[in-house]
Write a protein that holds these residues in place. Structure first.
Motif, PDB file in Angstrom:
ATOM      1  N   MET A  34      30.002  47.991  51.467  1.00 35.67           N
ATOM      2  CA  MET A  34      29.704  46.888  50.555  1.00 35.67           C
ATOM      3  C   MET A  34      30.982  46.177  50.153  1.00 35.67           C
ATOM      4  SD  MET A  34      26.415  46.702  50.047  1.00 35.67           S
ATOM      5  CE  MET A  34      26.435  45.600  48.635  1.00 35.67           C
ATOM      6  N   ASN A  35      30.871  44.873  50.038  1.00 34.63           N
ATOM      7  CA  ASN A  35      32.005  44.039  49.643  1.00 34.63           C
ATOM      8  C   ASN A  35      31.712  43.326  48.328  1.00 34.63           C
ATOM      9  OD1 ASN A  35      32.970  44.669  52.190  1.00 34.63           O
ATOM     10  ND2 ASN A  35      32.646  42.631  53.042  1.00 34.63           N
ATOM     11  N   TRP A  36      32.752  43.161  47.520  1.00 32.02           N
ATOM     12  CA  TRP A  36      32.704  42.251  46.371  1.00 32.02           C
ATOM     13  C   TRP A  36      33.615  41.063  46.693  1.00 32.02           C
ATOM     14  CZ3 TRP A  36      29.716  41.853  42.173  1.00 32.02           C
ATOM     15  CH2 TRP A  36      29.043  42.974  41.696  1.00 32.02           C
ATOM     16  N   TYR A  37      33.099  39.867  46.422  1.00 34.37           N
ATOM     17  CA  TYR A  37      33.848  38.633  46.589  1.00 34.37           C
ATOM     18  C   TYR A  37      33.889  37.912  45.242  1.00 34.37           C
ATOM     19  CZ  TYR A  37      32.812  39.062  51.615  1.00 34.37           C
ATOM     20  OH  TYR A  37      32.696  39.495  52.915  1.00 34.37           O
ATOM     21  N   ARG A  38      34.774  36.947  45.158  1.00 36.50           N
ATOM     22  CA  ARG A  38      34.750  36.029  44.016  1.00 36.50           C
ATOM     23  C   ARG A  38      35.125  34.632  44.500  1.00 36.50           C
ATOM     24  NH1 ARG A  38      39.997  38.179  40.556  1.00 36.50           N
ATOM     25  NH2 ARG A  38      41.639  37.406  41.974  1.00 36.50           N
ATOM     26  N   GLN A  39      34.639  33.656  43.743  1.00 38.80           N
ATOM     27  CA  GLN A  39      34.960  32.271  44.049  1.00 38.80           C
ATOM     28  C   GLN A  39      35.311  31.557  42.763  1.00 38.80           C
ATOM     29  OE1 GLN A  39      32.064  30.106  46.379  1.00 38.80           O
ATOM     30  NE2 GLN A  39      33.641  28.668  47.042  1.00 38.80           N
ATOM     31  N   ALA A  40      36.555  31.129  42.666  1.00 36.57           N
ATOM     32  CA  ALA A  40      37.016  30.363  41.515  1.00 36.57           C
ATOM     33  C   ALA A  40      36.689  28.888  41.753  1.00 36.57           C
ATOM     34  CB  ALA A  40      38.514  30.572  41.325  1.00 36.57           C
ATOM     35  N   PRO A  41      36.615  28.114  40.667  1.00 37.04           N
ATOM     36  CA  PRO A  41      36.328  26.684  40.816  1.00 37.04           C
ATOM     37  C   PRO A  41      37.289  26.011  41.782  1.00 37.04           C
ATOM     38  CG  PRO A  41      36.228  27.324  38.524  1.00 37.04           C
ATOM     39  CD  PRO A  41      36.757  28.515  39.260  1.00 37.04           C
ATOM     40  N   LYS A  43      38.047  26.619  44.739  1.00 36.19           N
ATOM     41  CA  LYS A  43      38.786  27.496  45.636  1.00 36.19           C
ATOM     42  C   LYS A  43      37.830  28.163  46.612  1.00 36.19           C
ATOM     43  CE  LYS A  43      42.795  28.602  42.786  1.00 36.19           C
ATOM     44  NZ  LYS A  43      43.662  29.689  42.250  1.00 36.19           N
ATOM     45  N   GLU A  44      38.372  28.670  47.703  1.00 39.98           N
ATOM     46  CA  GLU A  44      37.543  29.362  48.683  1.00 39.98           C
ATOM     47  C   GLU A  44      37.156  30.748  48.169  1.00 39.98           C
ATOM     48  OE1 GLU A  44      39.241  27.311  52.800  1.00 39.98           O
ATOM     49  OE2 GLU A  44      39.373  29.467  52.493  1.00 39.98           O
ATOM     50  N   ARG A  45      36.042  31.233  48.703  1.00 42.77           N
ATOM     51  CA  ARG A  45      35.604  32.573  48.342  1.00 42.77           C
ATOM     52  C   ARG A  45      36.629  33.594  48.824  1.00 42.77           C
ATOM     53  NH1 ARG A  45      29.407  33.462  49.463  1.00 42.77           N
ATOM     54  NH2 ARG A  45      29.385  31.730  47.997  1.00 42.77           N
ATOM     55  N   GLU A  46      36.897  34.591  47.986  1.00 41.75           N
ATOM     56  CA  GLU A  46      37.947  35.563  48.240  1.00 41.75           C
ATOM     57  C   GLU A  46      37.355  36.976  48.255  1.00 41.75           C
ATOM     58  OE1 GLU A  46      42.027  37.130  45.933  1.00 41.75           O
ATOM     59  OE2 GLU A  46      40.529  35.942  44.862  1.00 41.75           O
ATOM     60  N   LEU A  47      37.707  37.770  49.257  1.00 41.87           N
ATOM     61  CA  LEU A  47      37.285  39.164  49.280  1.00 41.87           C
ATOM     62  C   LEU A  47      38.128  39.958  48.287  1.00 41.87           C
ATOM     63  CD1 LEU A  47      35.600  41.449  50.555  1.00 41.87           C
ATOM     64  CD2 LEU A  47      37.381  41.658  52.303  1.00 41.87           C
ATOM     65  N   VAL A  48      37.456  40.644  47.376  1.00 38.47           N
ATOM     66  CA  VAL A  48      38.147  41.326  46.289  1.00 38.47           C
ATOM     67  C   VAL A  48      38.241  42.836  46.530  1.00 38.47           C
ATOM     68  CG1 VAL A  48      37.987  41.895  43.838  1.00 38.47           C
ATOM     69  CG2 VAL A  48      37.498  39.579  44.604  1.00 38.47           C
ATOM     70  N   ALA A  49      37.124  43.439  46.963  1.00 34.82           N
ATOM     71  CA  ALA A  49      37.102  44.893  47.109  1.00 34.82           C
ATOM     72  C   ALA A  49      36.053  45.295  48.135  1.00 34.82           C
ATOM     73  CB  ALA A  49      36.802  45.572  45.772  1.00 34.82           C
ATOM     74  N   VAL A  50      36.312  46.421  48.773  1.00 35.27           N
ATOM     75  CA  VAL A  50      35.417  46.953  49.809  1.00 35.27           C
ATOM     76  C   VAL A  50      35.248  48.443  49.580  1.00 35.27           C
ATOM     77  CG1 VAL A  50      35.082  47.294  52.273  1.00 35.27           C
ATOM     78  CG2 VAL A  50      36.292  45.260  51.474  1.00 35.27           C
ATOM     79  N   ILE A  51      34.043  48.937  49.835  1.00 35.88           N
ATOM     80  CA  ILE A  51      33.804  50.380  49.761  1.00 35.88           C
ATOM     81  C   ILE A  51      32.954  50.784  50.954  1.00 35.88           C
ATOM     82  CG2 ILE A  51      31.756  50.111  48.280  1.00 35.88           C
ATOM     83  CD1 ILE A  51      32.703  52.719  46.850  1.00 35.88           C
ATOM     84  N   THR A  52      33.301  51.914  51.569  1.00 32.69           N
ATOM     85  CA  THR A  52      32.543  52.382  52.716  1.00 32.69           C
ATOM     86  C   THR A  52      31.186  52.933  52.283  1.00 32.69           C
ATOM     87  OG1 THR A  52      33.766  54.467  52.547  1.00 32.69           O
ATOM     88  CG2 THR A  52      34.559  52.849  54.146  1.00 32.69           C
ATOM     89  N   SER A  53      30.343  53.240  53.258  1.00 34.23           N
ATOM     90  CA  SER A  53      28.952  53.573  52.970  1.00 34.23           C
ATOM     91  C   SER A  53      28.799  54.792  52.058  1.00 34.23           C
ATOM     92  CB  SER A  53      28.182  53.800  54.269  1.00 34.23           C
ATOM     93  OG  SER A  53      28.763  54.865  55.004  1.00 34.23           O
ATOM     94  N   ALA A  61      42.017  43.601  47.250  1.00 34.68           N
ATOM     95  CA  ALA A  61      42.966  42.504  47.379  1.00 34.68           C
ATOM     96  C   ALA A  61      44.189  42.819  46.520  1.00 34.68           C
ATOM     97  CB  ALA A  61      42.319  41.194  46.922  1.00 34.68           C
ATOM     98  N   ASP A  62      45.339  42.358  46.979  1.00 32.98           N
ATOM     99  CA  ASP A  62      46.570  42.617  46.221  1.00 32.98           C
ATOM    100  C   ASP A  62      46.481  42.102  44.791  1.00 32.98           C
ATOM    101  OD1 ASP A  62      48.876  42.099  49.024  1.00 32.98           O
ATOM    102  OD2 ASP A  62      47.736  43.869  48.381  1.00 32.98           O
ATOM    103  N   SER A  63      45.750  41.025  44.601  1.00 34.58           N
ATOM    104  CA  SER A  63      45.666  40.387  43.286  1.00 34.58           C
ATOM    105  C   SER A  63      44.933  41.239  42.257  1.00 34.58           C
ATOM    106  CB  SER A  63      44.984  39.026  43.408  1.00 34.58           C
ATOM    107  OG  SER A  63      43.706  39.163  43.991  1.00 34.58           O
ATOM    108  N   VAL A  64      44.147  42.221  42.707  1.00 37.56           N
ATOM    109  CA  VAL A  64      43.379  43.041  41.763  1.00 37.56           C
ATOM    110  C   VAL A  64      43.729  44.522  41.847  1.00 37.56           C
ATOM    111  CG1 VAL A  64      41.487  41.391  41.942  1.00 37.56           C
ATOM    112  CG2 VAL A  64      41.393  43.510  43.271  1.00 37.56           C
ATOM    113  N   LYS A  65      44.574  44.889  42.767  1.00 33.55           N
ATOM    114  CA  LYS A  65      44.907  46.290  42.973  1.00 33.55           C
ATOM    115  C   LYS A  65      45.500  46.889  41.696  1.00 33.55           C
ATOM    116  CE  LYS A  65      46.071  46.876  47.163  1.00 33.55           C
ATOM    117  NZ  LYS A  65      46.810  46.877  48.451  1.00 33.55           N
ATOM    118  N   GLY A  66      44.988  48.058  41.331  1.00 31.76           N
ATOM    119  CA  GLY A  66      45.450  48.716  40.114  1.00 31.76           C
ATOM    120  C   GLY A  66      44.699  48.309  38.864  1.00 31.76           C
ATOM    121  N   ARG A  67      43.887  47.259  38.953  1.00 29.72           N
ATOM    122  CA  ARG A  67      43.121  46.790  37.793  1.00 29.72           C
ATOM    123  C   ARG A  67      41.615  46.906  38.016  1.00 29.72           C
ATOM    124  NH1 ARG A  67      43.237  41.615  36.467  1.00 29.72           N
ATOM    125  NH2 ARG A  67      43.679  40.852  38.577  1.00 29.72           N
TER     126      ARG A  67
END
Length: 114
Positions: A34-41, A43-53, A61-67
């Motif tokens: 499963m993937n989580w994406y986000r789209q800011a106003p 801006k293009e849709r960005e892949l944020v996080a992924v988890i295996t089955s 994504a580097d922008s959210v790592k650790g948070r």
């Protein structure tokens, strides 16, 4: 029929936290990453996080790592995104999606503002 329903968004101050949920029905959830994406106003849709089955491997994504932390409960067909130390640049509509399939929900709005 596959349905994807995201929830848990809202308005939060910088530094705050939110937990997003995404329920998938009509689909063999436990077999799919499963993937989580986000789209800011504007801006293009960005892949944020992924988890295996089975939830054994996650990537961010580097922008959210650790948070942000992605997790899942296969018994509930649900994937979560725990977001901490939120910043204004985290504002956007957040979507989840089974990896490799074109099933999208309506998204949930996250606004980080004082």
């Amino acid at each position: 029929q596959v349905q994807v329903v995201e929830s848990g968004g809202g308005l939060v101050q910088p530094g705050g936290s939110l937990r997003l949920s995404c329920v998938v029905s009509g689909f063999t959830f436990s077999n799919s990453a499963m993937n989580w994406y986000r789209q800011a106003p504007e801006k293009e849709r960005e892949l944020v996080a992924v988890i295996t089955s089975r939830g054994s491997v996650t990537n961010y994504a580097d922008s959210v790592k650790g948070r942000f932390t992605i997790s899942r409960d296969n018994a509930k067909n649900t994937v979560y995104l725990q977001m901490r130390s939120l910043k204004p640049e985290d504002t956007g509509v957040y979507y989840c999606k089974p990896r490799g399939y074109d099933y999208w929900g309506q998204g949930t709005q996250v606004t980080v503002s004082s």
